[in-house]
Each structure stands twice: as structure tokens, then as C-alpha cells.
Design an enzyme around this catalytic site. Structure first.
Site, PDB file in Angstrom:
ATOM      1  N   ASP A  55       0.862  -1.180   0.000  1.00 23.95           N
ATOM      2  CA  ASP A  55       0.000   0.000   0.000  1.00 23.95           C
ATOM      3  C   ASP A  55       0.908   1.243   0.000  1.00 23.95           C
ATOM      4  O   ASP A  55       2.138   1.151   0.149  1.00 23.95           O
ATOM      5  CB  ASP A  55      -0.979  -0.027   1.187  1.00 23.95           C
ATOM      6  CG  ASP A  55      -2.224   0.821   0.902  1.00 23.95           C
ATOM      7  OD1 ASP A  55      -2.199   1.646  -0.031  1.00 23.95           O
ATOM      8  OD2 ASP A  55      -3.229   0.672   1.622  1.00 23.95           O
TER       9      ASP A  55
HETATM   10  C1  BGC Z   1      -5.138   3.119   0.087  1.00 25.19           C
HETATM   11  C2  BGC Z   1      -5.324   2.020  -0.943  1.00 25.19           C
HETATM   12  C3  BGC Z   1      -5.229   2.587  -2.330  1.00 25.19           C
HETATM   13  C4  BGC Z   1      -3.927   3.323  -2.501  1.00 25.19           C
HETATM   14  C5  BGC Z   1      -3.711   3.884  -3.880  1.00 25.19           C
HETATM   15  C6  BGC Z   1      -3.927   3.977  -0.210  1.00 25.19           C
HETATM   16  O1  BGC Z   1      -3.904   5.093   0.611  1.00 25.19           O
HETATM   17  O2  BGC Z   1      -5.011   2.532   1.355  1.00 25.19           O
HETATM   18  O3  BGC Z   1      -6.546   1.385  -0.736  1.00 25.19           O
HETATM   19  O4  BGC Z   1      -5.344   1.539  -3.258  1.00 25.19           O
HETATM   20  O5  BGC Z   1      -3.891   4.378  -1.554  1.00 25.19           O
HETATM   21  O6  BGC Z   1      -4.593   4.901  -4.158  1.00 25.19           O
END
Ligand code: BGC
Length: 818
Positions: free
Chosen positions: A327
């Protein structure tokens, strides 16, 4: 048979019910068309009912939940494996380290593309996508295409109801239709990977991200997650209208302590395996080829540095051969806080001293691709030299990424058609808008309907009141994709939908204000709380609560649009209260004091504390954030064109203080009894029950679910039996019921949840019509994982409950023998 393996269930047609064999099985048929076909076929089949009832034509097929769960993962292709190996053999260490890097739209430069960066996310400009792709394919040494990704969570430009809403449909076709349309529209834009489905089971109403998943139940979450993967990927995600799914957030992110986002999780092995892992396993079995590791630490080990969950379980135990991306900055967040090197960016769980250690911990645990932070890429060579990482593991990570790129067909079709991507006609096609409206209608849950307050009469005058009556942002909800940009179809506020559906006059009185602050106001302005965004003062149109009372008095029927704004749920949006924010309750109280029956429509993304609303509203219906066609879908249900049949995928508590509140909890030595002291209760609550239980939802008709029967009273551990129930529409209009089957193991070596959902089927029935729904139960239902991670099936009695919610009282038992 172990969980995730295929079971067979049967829905037996009875009087008037269509046998599945009589309809089309065209896989290209839309869910809407299928529903219509079923309805038509039901009508057409009435004349055949006697013959059907004899069982002569008894159709045998999988029930909808079972069809969604049927594994469809393809076998690895030897041809692709050869290409991957050949390419990998030509790569330098630097090129391999670039391939494991995942950059954001704001980070990517020509230099990165030329150096061979692996992936880019959130870039949605087709010309820029082609530009960077051209640099990668034509100017990098090996010409490896970039994988472009996006958070298409519940739609790209045609937005569907939020996933928590879709889960309320208890209909996997709703989830797969959403994923199918979202994949097609994303692919038109040049996206080939979606960060979806989010399958985090959560017991936490305070957690903002509960809106992104399917709620509190691992079985419902598995069905919905698998349906989404199949919808997005199909059987071959190299097709131009398909994308590869990334299942997130691996794992147990939904268990954040106190519901505070990114917070620690500490859980037993049995909980990890029985509650949090099953939807991931179901998604992998459905073919998901990418997974996103989570921010949270799991028993002290962060999700993106967790060898046990990433390598031992996902890759080895389940045989997952795709890749895991971290993530957002989750690798950098492994460092100690304050960070040592590099000293910029967020920090830190404190399981790595610095950036190099963080990169090494993530890669060696099984993380294959690093999002936003750049530790593996930047320190990879020194880590190899000091043997903190191995070339074998780096090769494995690169091999997985290349494998997915070949499977995605990126080497053959790296570019996007810019003209098509920039054409508004490519998005929000009428058939897709119709699917979104259909999905939203199926996702709504009727929580209360005293004296038949609903449906409303479209010929009478209606006063629509409240902050959410004319908002467009909030019909889409959090993670709205590109649903609000210039290429997106117009999204429909409630007032527009109600006006279009009504022949009587519709007036709108906002009564109090509505703001949308992505950064809540208390960050800049301490005296304000985030809740001041909604209903803190007069409406943006100048109207007040007094105006609302006058409007209610002047109209025949009154609808209040209340809830949370779209920014109050989603990432980084935990709340410490679950009541309606601002003065909304005061508004409801004032309007209810007119004596007119008040219908409350809720837009929100989490279970709310509706205790005070329940006391004042004649009818309450939960519309969640319904998507692009929100206003129309709400009007469909309010005026009875659509009969609501959704059920809650989460428990609605009486107070925030009872959180976590969930139906599938373990028993205690002293079960809750509100009337006596020394037991597991709240001193200040007169009942042990939540306000609305999991699986609950009303309809404009009535149903009887009865006649629970088991095919046998004892079964061997490796055997199976069937459980059937009869569902009858006992009211006067057609409607949907969800037959639900729960199990409980009353005596086991580990205390077992008081109930666990193990089967459900949504059925549509005409007045007087009935059907028998039959489920097959096997070891995957009556066993559980113990605290050594072993799946065990213990001999003894199993209780079976059948009915229309998690509080079903109809009971049967069987015995599992050795
Ligand atoms: C979130 C994810 C997301 C990623 C990319 C993160 O802050 O936890 O769910 O896919 O950002 O946007």
C-alpha cells in the site's frame, strides 16, 4: 473438503418458480436482463407449476452464492513462463529493481519510464499514459511495458453503490455488474489493473473504510469479493475490456483497534483464518492475480513485512503466483519514528531502523512491488551486496510482475486509444447507467415502515427536506473514481429523481448546510469539529429548520434526506460518534412534531446509531451512497417501482459504546441478560440486542420462511447433507426475500461463534408464490481453523438456523460423526 473448495447447492423450483434450466445461460446476458428474464419466466411458468412441483423438471444448479464462489483460477501457461524466464535472463540488477517500483501519477518522469519502472497508479490522462508507455516500450533497453493502475472501487465513470451498499443486495450479480462496467471503463482509459475488490471484513462501525468492503461477515465478503474479481477479469484479463484485480488490504486491516484507521491489529490465528483470510482466498480462487499488502501491523508484524501472511500463507499454502504490491508508502512506514534514512516521508512501525532495512524487510517477507516510497529500488544494490536481500527473491518478485504483464496482454497491446478514451460517449452508456440504477435499487435496505408509510404516492405532493436532498457529491460516496469529471455522465441528486418520478408537486427545502471538506475543518480551525460540516447552520439556500417545518405542513408526504457526507467515511475517516452529524436530529425532531409521518432516507457509509431516529421516523430506509443514478434509484424505492429487498451486511448498534458489535461473536461464560447483574452486558442499556441485526431488512410485502429440513440427521466428517427452507410471499405485492442459513457448533475445542452465515439466496416471488431453497453443507461449513492454523472438523452436534436474518429462530440439528 476445505473452505474455498467447490460445493454444490441446489435451488429446487416449486410452485411457480422458474427452473434455471428454462432460461438463457448466455454468459453475455446482463444481470438486469437476467432479472427481467427470471421475472418473465416466473409468470410464464405458472401454467407449468404442477409439472414442476412434481420435481419432474427439477432444475439442478448452483445457487447464486455458490456460483460466485466456484473456483475459476486458470492454470499457468507454459508459453508465458518461457517468455518470463527469457526476459528475466536479459535483465540487469538495476532493471530488476526498477521493475519492482510502483510510482504515483505525481511521481513518474520520463527518466523513470526510460529506466524501466514497473507500474504507475492514478494516472488517468490517456495521452500521458501513452507518452510514458511509449518511452518505456520504445526507449527503455528492454521495452517492458508499464502496468497502469487505478482505484476503481465501485465504478470508474459510471459509479455504482458503494461496496457496503452492494453487499446489502445479498446478490453477487450486483457486485459483478459493478466490477464488469468499472473494468471496461477503466480499460478504455488505459488502466490495466484495479485496486479492488477491498475485502476487509470489519466489526468496526467507527472505521471509515468499512464502506469499501462487504461488512462484517467472511462468507458474504467471500461471495462478493469473488464476484467482483470475476466481473473485472473475466476468464482472460488480456481482453480489451478487462483488467487484473488487486485484492486488498492483506490482511486484517478492518480490525484496526478502536476503528482508528491504520491502527494495530492483534488477533489469534483462528480469527485470522476464520474471519479475515477467507475473502482473500475466495478472490484468489476466482483468479485475482494481484494483492495489496496492508498498512496495519498484525500481531506486531506489519502487513507489508509479514512473511507469514505474504509468503507462507498466500504464496506457498494457496499457490498464488501473481504479485503483491505494497500500500501507499507502507514500506517506508516500517521504519522507526522519527526516520533515520531517508528522513522524508511518513514513519514508522519501528520494525526497521532505516530505509534500506525497510526495503529488505518488505521484499524478503514477500512484497513484490513498492508503492510510492522507493527503498527497494534505491537501496537494492547495497542490500544485495550486504546479503540483506537475495537475487533469488528479487528474481521471484520480478518474475511475478512480468507474468502478470504477459497475462494482461500488455506486451502485445501496450497503448490506449486516446480518441476513445477522451470521448464522453465511451462512458456512462445507457445500458450501464441502467445497471447502476438497478444495482442501487437492489442495495437499499428498508429498516422501518410503520403503518405502511412507504411506498409514497407519486400523485400526491411531496416535501423533500434536509442537507442531502440536492447534493451530487454525496450520491457517489467515497472513492468515486472519475465519476464527477467532465467525461462522466451526470449524476442524479435525490430532488431530481423524485421530481422525475412524481406527478404531484415536489418541493425541496435544504433546512441546514452541507460542506465537503476533504481535510476536516478542525485541522485548520481547532474550535470546529468535523461534524460541523453537516447541518451546523442555515442551508446553503438560506432555509432553516422553521422553513422545513412549514414545507412539511404544506405537503401531503414528507421525506427527509439525512446522513453523512461522502468524506465522513472512506480512508482516514474514522468517527468517534455514530449519530447523525450536526443538527440533523433536531431537524428530524422538529419535522416529526408536525405529526406528519416522516420518511427518512439515509446516505451514509457505515452503520449509524439510529436510536433517536428510530423513535421519530415512520419509515427509515438505508440508501447508502447509491452512485450515479442515486436520485432515480431512491425514487424507484420511495414510490414503489422497486420493492426493497436488501439486508444489512453489518450490525447497526444502539450506541457507539457497544462497538465492536457483530452477530458472529463467540459466546461468553455469562451470556448477556439485561435483567441481571453479573453477566456480559452494558449497565446502561436495557437490552442486549443491537438496533438492527445483521441480515435484517424489510419489504413492502411480507414473507414467511419456514419448513427448515435437513436431508439427514448425521453425517460423516467428509460427508455432506442438504438443508432446505421454504420461502413464501404472504403479502399482496411481488418482492424479494433473502433466505439465510446459519450454523453454530455448540461444543468444540475452541469456543465457536454463536452463528455463522453459510448460505444465502435472494429470491423474487409474486404474491402467494413460494419456493424451496436448498443448500448443501459439508466440512467447509461445519469445521473451523484452530489456533495452530489447522482446519479441523470435530465430531458432535451442529445447530442449523434458517430464516430472514441473523436472529432466525427456526432450528434443526445434525451430528457429525468420525
Ligand atoms: C489506500 C489504498 C489505495 C492506494 C492507492 C492507499 O492510501 O489505502 O486502498 O489503493 O492508496 O490509491
Amino acid at each position: 473438503m476445505l473452505p474455498g473448495e467447490r460445493k454444490v447447492r441446489y435451488v429446487t423450483p416449486a410452485l411457480g418458480q422458474v427452473p434455471s434450466g428454462l432460461g438463457s445461460s448466455d454468459p453475455r446476458e446482463t444481470p438486469m436482463a437476467r432479472t427481467e428474464r427470471r421475472t418473465l419466466a416466473v409468470v410464464a411458468s405458472v401454467g407449468l407449476t404442477l409439472a414442476l412441483a412434481t420435481g419432474a423438471l427439477a432444475a439442478r444448479g448452483l445457487s447464486d452464492d455458490e456460483e460466485a464462489l466456484a473456483p475459476t483460477r486458470g492454470r499457468p501457461s507454459a508459453g508465458i513462463e518461457r517468455k518470463v524466464d527469457a526476459l528475466l535472463a536479459r535483465m540487469t540488477t538495476k532493471e530488476k529493481l526498477q521493475q519492482v517500483q510502483l510510482l504515483s501519477d505525481g511521481q513518474i518522469t520520463d527518466a523513470d519510464a526510460k529506466a524501466g519502472v514497473g507500474s504507475v497508479f492514478s494516472l488517468v490522462d490517456a495521452e500521458k499514459i501513452n507518452h510514458f508507455q511509449r518511452v518505456a516500450v520504445e526507449q527503455s533497453r528492454l521495452g517492458i511495458p508499464i502496468l497502469f493502475a487505478y482505484d476503481t472501487v465501485h465504478g470508474y465513470r459510471t459509479v455504482f453503490p458503494v461496496p457496503l451498499g452492494a453487499a446489502s443486495s445479498f446478490d453477487p450479480e450486483v457486485a459483478s455488474a459493478d466490477a464488469e462496467v468499472g473494468a471496461r471503463e477503466s480499460a478504455i482509459q488505459g488502466i490495466k489493473q484495479v485496486y479492488s475488490p477491498m475485502v476487509d471484513v470489519s466489526h468496526e462501525p467507527r472505521w471509515g473504510r468499512i464502506v469499501e468492503g462487504a461488512g462484517e461477515d467472511p462468507y458474504l465478503g467471500s461471495v462478493m469479493g469473488a464476484a467482483r474479481v470475476k466481473g473485472a477479469q473475466g476468464t482472460d484479463y488480456s481482453r480489451p475490456d478487462k483488467v487484473v484485480s488487486s485484492v486488498k488490504h492483506y490482511v486484517a486491516y478492518g480490525e484496526a483497534e478502536g476503528g482508528r484507521d491504520y491502527n494495530t491489529t492483534d488477533l489469534s490465528e483462528s480469527r485470522l483464518r476464520n474471519l479475515y483470510l477467507p475473502p482473500f482466498k475466495a478472490a484468489i480462487d476466482a483468479g485475482a492475480d494481484t494483492v495489496m499488502c496492508s498498512f496495519n501491523s498484525i500481531n506486531g508484524v506489519p502487513g507489508c513485512a509479514n512473511k507469514y501472511t505474504e509468503t507462507d500463507i498466500l504464496k506457498k499454502e494457496w499457490g498464488f503466483d501473481g504479485f503483491i504490491e505494497s500500500d501507499y508508502t507502507a514500506v517506508a512506514e516500517l521504519r522507526a519514528c522519527p526516520p533515520v534514512t531517508p528522513d522524508e516521508g511518513p514513519c514508522g512501525h519501528g520494525v526497521a531502523a532505516d530505509g534500506p532495512q525497510a526495503g529488505a524487510a518488505a521484499l524478503m517477507a514477500g512484497t513484490d512491488s513498492e508503492m510510492v516510497s522507493t527503498n527497494i529500488r534505491d537501496y537494492g544494490e547495497q542490500l544485495l551486496a550486504s546479503r540483506q536481500i537475495t537475487m533469488k527473491r528479487l528474481d521471484d518478485a520480478v518474475r511475478r510482475i512480468l507474468r502478470v504483464k504477459f497475462r494482461a496482454g500488455l506486451f502485445d497491446h501496450p497503448y490506449v486509444d486516446v480518441a476513445k478514451a477522451s470521448d464522453p460517449a465511451s462512458y456512462g452508456k445507457p445500458a450501464d447507467l441502467a445497471k447502476s440504477r438497478w444495482a442501487a435499487g437492489r442495495s437499499m435496505v428498508l429498516l422501518k415502515n410503520d403503518g405502511g408509510a412507504l411506498p409514497l404516492d407519486p400523485a400526491r405532493s411531496t416535501a423533500l427536506i434536509g442537507p442531502f436532498g440536492d447534493t451530487v457529491d454525496d450520491v457517489l460516496g467515497p472513492w468515486p473514481g472519475r465519476g464527477a469529471d467532465e467525461l462522466a455522465p451526470a449524476h442524479v441528486p435525490l430532488v431530481e429523481g423524485l421530481t422525475a418520478a412524481s406527478t404531484g408537486q415536489v418541493t425541496y427545502t435544504q433546512a441546514c448546510n452541507l460542506a465537503h471538506n476533504f481535510d476536516p475543518p478542525n485541522v485548520a480551525n481547532p474550535p470546529l469539529t468535523p461534524e460541523d460540516e453537516v447541518c451546523a447552520g442555515p442551508g446553503d439556500d438560506g432555509t432553516t429548520i422553521d422553513d422545513a417545518v412549514a414545507a412539511a405542513e404544506a405537503a401531503d408526504q414528507v421525506v427527509l434526506a439525512l446522513g453523512e457526507n461522502a468524506y465522513m467515511s472512506g480512508e482516514a475517516n474514522a468517527r468517534s460518534e455514530l449519530t447523525l452529524p450536526g443538527q440533523q436530529q433536531k431537524l428530524l425532531d422538529a419535522v416529526a412534531a408536525t405529526g406528519k409521518p416522516v420518511v427518512v432516507v439515509l446516505l451514509n457509509g457505515r452503520p449509524l446509531d439510529l436510536s433517536a431516529v428510530q423513535g421519530k421516523a415512520a419509515a427509515i430506509f438505508e440508501a447508502w451512497f447509491p452512485g450515479t443514478e442515486g436520485g432515480h434509484a431512491v425514487a424507484d424505492v420511495l414510490f414503489g417501482t422497486v420493492n426493497p429487498g436488501g439486508k444489512l451486511p453489518v450490525t447497526f448498534p444502539r450506541r457507539v459504546g457497544t462497538a465492536p458489535t457483530y452477530y458472529n461473536h463467540e459466546p461468553t461464560g455469562r451470556p448477556c441478560d439485561a435483567a441481571s447483574k453479573y453477566n456480559s452486558r452494558y449497565r446502561d442499556l436495557a437490552t442486549c440486542d443491537p438496533l438492527y441485526p445483521f441480515g435484517f431488512g424489510l419489504s413492502y410485502t411480507t414473507f414467511e420462511v419456514g419448513d427448515l429440513r435437513l436431508s439427514r440427521s448425521s453425517v460423516r466428517r467428509d460427508g455432506r447433507l442438504t438443508a432446505s427452507m421454504r420461502v413464501t410471499n404472504t403479502g399482496s405485492v411481488a418482492g424479494d426475500e433473502v433466505a439465510q442459513l446459519y450454523l453454530h457448533d455448540p461444543v468444540a475445542s475452541l469456543s465457536q461463534p454463536v452463528r455463522r452465515l453459510r448460505g444465502f439466496q435472494r429470491v423474487s416471488l409474486d404474491p402467494g408464490q413460494s419456493t424451496t431453497v436448498t443448500f448443501t453443507l459439508d466440512a467447509s461449513d461445519f469445521g473451523f481453523y484452530d489456533n495452530r492454523g489447522k482446519y479441523v472438523v470435530e465430531p458432535g452436534l451442529i445447530e442449523v438456523y434458517g430464516g430472514d436474518s441473523s436472529t432466525a429462530t427456526m432450528k434443526a440439528t445434525f451430528t457429525v460423526t468420525r
